[in-house]
Design a protein around this motif. Structure first.
Motif, PDB file in Angstrom:
ATOM      1  N   CYS A 270      47.218  51.063  31.636  1.00  0.00           N
ATOM      2  CA  CYS A 270      47.856  50.344  32.744  1.00  0.00           C
ATOM      3  C   CYS A 270      46.950  49.216  33.243  1.00  0.00           C
ATOM      4  O   CYS A 270      47.419  48.090  33.474  1.00  0.00           O
ATOM      5  CB  CYS A 270      48.169  51.329  33.886  1.00  0.00           C
ATOM      6  SG  CYS A 270      49.030  50.550  35.262  1.00  0.00           S
TER       7      CYS A 270
ATOM      8  N   HIS B  87      46.986  46.190  30.816  1.00  0.00           N
ATOM      9  CA  HIS B  87      48.191  45.367  30.974  1.00  0.00           C
ATOM     10  C   HIS B  87      48.158  44.589  32.295  1.00  0.00           C
ATOM     11  O   HIS B  87      48.598  43.434  32.358  1.00  0.00           O
ATOM     12  CB  HIS B  87      49.449  46.245  30.922  1.00  0.00           C
ATOM     13  CG  HIS B  87      49.747  46.773  29.543  1.00  0.00           C
ATOM     14  ND1 HIS B  87      50.132  45.962  28.500  1.00  0.00           N
ATOM     15  CD2 HIS B  87      49.704  48.029  29.033  1.00  0.00           C
ATOM     16  CE1 HIS B  87      50.321  46.688  27.407  1.00  0.00           C
ATOM     17  NE2 HIS B  87      50.066  47.951  27.705  1.00  0.00           N
ATOM     18  N   THR B  88      47.640  45.229  33.325  1.00  0.00           N
ATOM     19  CA  THR B  88      47.573  44.598  34.650  1.00  0.00           C
ATOM     20  C   THR B  88      46.658  43.366  34.616  1.00  0.00           C
ATOM     21  O   THR B  88      47.013  42.288  35.122  1.00  0.00           O
ATOM     22  CB  THR B  88      47.057  45.621  35.688  1.00  0.00           C
ATOM     23  OG1 THR B  88      47.991  46.702  35.748  1.00  0.00           O
ATOM     24  CG2 THR B  88      46.896  44.999  37.063  1.00  0.00           C
TER      25      THR B  88
ATOM     26  N   LYS C 287      45.734  41.709  31.900  1.00  0.00           N
ATOM     27  CA  LYS C 287      46.322  40.704  30.983  1.00  0.00           C
ATOM     28  C   LYS C 287      47.422  39.907  31.666  1.00  0.00           C
ATOM     29  O   LYS C 287      47.659  38.750  31.330  1.00  0.00           O
ATOM     30  CB  LYS C 287      46.904  41.405  29.751  1.00  0.00           C
ATOM     31  CG  LYS C 287      45.854  41.727  28.700  1.00  0.00           C
ATOM     32  CD  LYS C 287      46.519  42.243  27.430  1.00  0.00           C
ATOM     33  CE  LYS C 287      45.516  42.365  26.307  1.00  0.00           C
ATOM     34  NZ  LYS C 287      46.077  43.027  25.129  1.00  0.00           N
TER      35      LYS C 287
ATOM     36  N   VAL D  45      46.313  50.038  23.775  1.00  0.00           N
ATOM     37  CA  VAL D  45      47.609  49.388  24.045  1.00  0.00           C
ATOM     38  C   VAL D  45      48.294  48.936  22.757  1.00  0.00           C
ATOM     39  O   VAL D  45      49.455  48.550  22.785  1.00  0.00           O
ATOM     40  CB  VAL D  45      47.456  48.195  25.024  1.00  0.00           C
ATOM     41  CG1 VAL D  45      46.997  48.673  26.378  1.00  0.00           C
ATOM     42  CG2 VAL D  45      46.517  47.137  24.465  1.00  0.00           C
TER      43      VAL D  45
ATOM     44  N   GLN E 158      51.740  51.549  30.211  1.00  0.00           N
ATOM     45  CA  GLN E 158      52.494  50.287  30.165  1.00  0.00           C
ATOM     46  C   GLN E 158      53.713  50.361  31.077  1.00  0.00           C
ATOM     47  O   GLN E 158      54.051  49.387  31.765  1.00  0.00           O
ATOM     48  CB  GLN E 158      52.919  49.984  28.724  1.00  0.00           C
ATOM     49  CG  GLN E 158      53.479  48.577  28.578  1.00  0.00           C
ATOM     50  CD  GLN E 158      53.961  48.280  27.171  1.00  0.00           C
ATOM     51  OE1 GLN E 158      54.224  49.170  26.374  1.00  0.00           O
ATOM     52  NE2 GLN E 158      54.078  46.996  26.869  1.00  0.00           N
TER      53      GLN E 158
ATOM     54  N   CYS F  81      52.650  49.739  34.583  1.00  0.00           N
ATOM     55  CA  CYS F  81      52.384  48.313  34.819  1.00  0.00           C
ATOM     56  C   CYS F  81      53.688  47.532  34.952  1.00  0.00           C
ATOM     57  O   CYS F  81      53.861  46.738  35.893  1.00  0.00           O
ATOM     58  CB  CYS F  81      51.515  47.735  33.704  1.00  0.00           C
ATOM     59  SG  CYS F  81      51.156  45.997  33.984  1.00  0.00           S
ATOM     60  N   GLU F  82      54.619  47.762  34.019  1.00  0.00           N
ATOM     61  CA  GLU F  82      55.863  46.964  34.020  1.00  0.00           C
ATOM     62  C   GLU F  82      56.760  47.286  35.214  1.00  0.00           C
ATOM     63  O   GLU F  82      57.340  46.383  35.824  1.00  0.00           O
ATOM     64  CB  GLU F  82      56.655  47.221  32.718  1.00  0.00           C
ATOM     65  CG  GLU F  82      55.969  46.704  31.472  1.00  0.00           C
ATOM     66  CD  GLU F  82      55.863  45.193  31.413  1.00  0.00           C
ATOM     67  OE1 GLU F  82      56.708  44.510  32.021  1.00  0.00           O
ATOM     68  OE2 GLU F  82      54.925  44.696  30.752  1.00  0.00           O
TER      69      GLU F  82
END
Ligand SMILES: NC(=O)c1ccc[n+]([C@@H]2O[C@H](COP(=O)([O-])OP(=O)(O)OC[C@H]3O[C@@H](n4cnc5c(N)ncnc54)[C@H](OP(=O)(O)O)[C@@H]3O)[C@@H](O)[C@H]2O)c1
Length: 274
Positions: free
Chosen positions: A23, A26-27, A29, A221, A251, A254-255
């Motif tokens: 998480c 992704h955060t 990125k 990831v 993920q 994050c999304e």
């Protein structure tokens, strides 16, 4: 230690764990700023570099605070924008907009037929939640203006703790309800504390409880099937399945929570399975 000066940031607890590390990757990125508590900061940095994150992103977007979840001062530093909380002028304190916690203990087997599995710290999730709540209360008390920007929280719990619907597949039920009784008691207490403190008078703006099925894989990831392939359920209509990939859980958070603010899941217990 790296330091960010952003006004909006996400506070991470347990970011060296599989789901939460994915998480966090992704955060970062996606361009968000973040803070993270880590018992061993170099472990977290090494994991992020191994995930392909550039050092410049880690240096500019992430503040790592060294500490244990028992350390209230360290927790307050993660929840605020600096590492010297007690000497901070009142009007310069910023508070995290969201908290993501995937803290958990290490499973241990023991010679007991009724409760064969325990964890090294059987109350780690409840203790973490209590300490985050206490840290927020102390921040609000010392800096009342921060109450206008209370953070939301997303915690990683588990399937098998629902009082509403069975969310564990038949073949796993003895393992879950007998074998995992000790860690599940801790998860239930964490869920209770989070829900109780997410009311209009609580310390959290809102709360999302994430209940993954049995975790497999690691934080990478590049592994996993992708968050959009997950089966997603709610407590009264859970998604029932055997396993879920850690990378996909991270993920999804994050999304659906970090990027959106998570409001559409506030107050819910979300089951995730592959
Ligand atoms: N195993 C399963 O099948 C399953 C299923 C559903 C839910 N869950 C739960 O899902 C959550 C995430 O699991 P995961 O496998 O992704 O992560 P994990 O490997 O359980 O990671 C645990 C994290 O908590 C940190 N931690 C532990 N004790 C700490 C302390 N005293 N102070 C500060 N940090 C501490 C660890 O840091 P260090 O790196 O320093 O140890 C690590 O970052 C856990 O709560 C787990 O119990 C597990």
């Amino acid at each position: 230690m790296t330091t960010s000066t952003a006004t909006q940031f996400i506070a991470f607890f347990g970011a060296t764990g599989g789901c939460t590390n994915a998480c966090l990757v992704h955060t970062l990125k996606a361009g968000f700023f973040a803070t993270a508590l880590a018992r061993t900061p170099s472990k977290l940095t090494d994991m992020l570099l191994a995930q392909g994150l550039e050092k410049s992103i880690i240096d500019t977007q992430l503040t790592i605070v060294k500490g244990d979840i028992a350390d209230l001062l360290a927790i307050k530093s993660v929840l605020t924008n600096n590492n010297t909380f007690e000497s901070t002028a009142a009007d310069s304190v910023q508070i995290a907009s969201q908290i993501i916690s995937g803290i958990g203990g290490t499973p241990q087997m023991r010679m007991s037929l009724s409760k064969p599995m325990t964890i090294d710290n059987p109350e780690i999730c409840a203790t973490t939640t209590k300490n985050i709540i206490q840290a927020l209360q102390e921040i609000y008390s010392a800096h009342p203006s921060t109450t206008q920007h209370k953070p939301s929280i997303a915690v990683i719990s588990t399937t098998g703790v629902s009082d509403v619907r069975e969310d564990v597949p038949f073949g796993f039920r003895t393992f879950y309800h007998v074998g995992l009784a000790v860690p599940h008691r801790d998860k239930k207490e964490m869920e209770r504390l989070v829900s109780e403190n997410a009311s209009s008078t609580g310390v959290f703006r809102g709360a999302v409880i994430v209940r993954p099925s049995l975790l497999k894989g690691d934080q990478s990831v590049k592994s996993g099937k992708g968050w959009q392939k997950l089966k997603v359920g709610k407590e009264d209509k859970p998604a029932v399945g055997f396993t879920v990939h850690r990378a996909d859980v991270g993920q999804w958070i994050c999304e659906q929570v970090v990027k959106t603010g998570g409001e559409s899941y506030f107050g819910q217990k979300v089951t995730l399975t592959n």
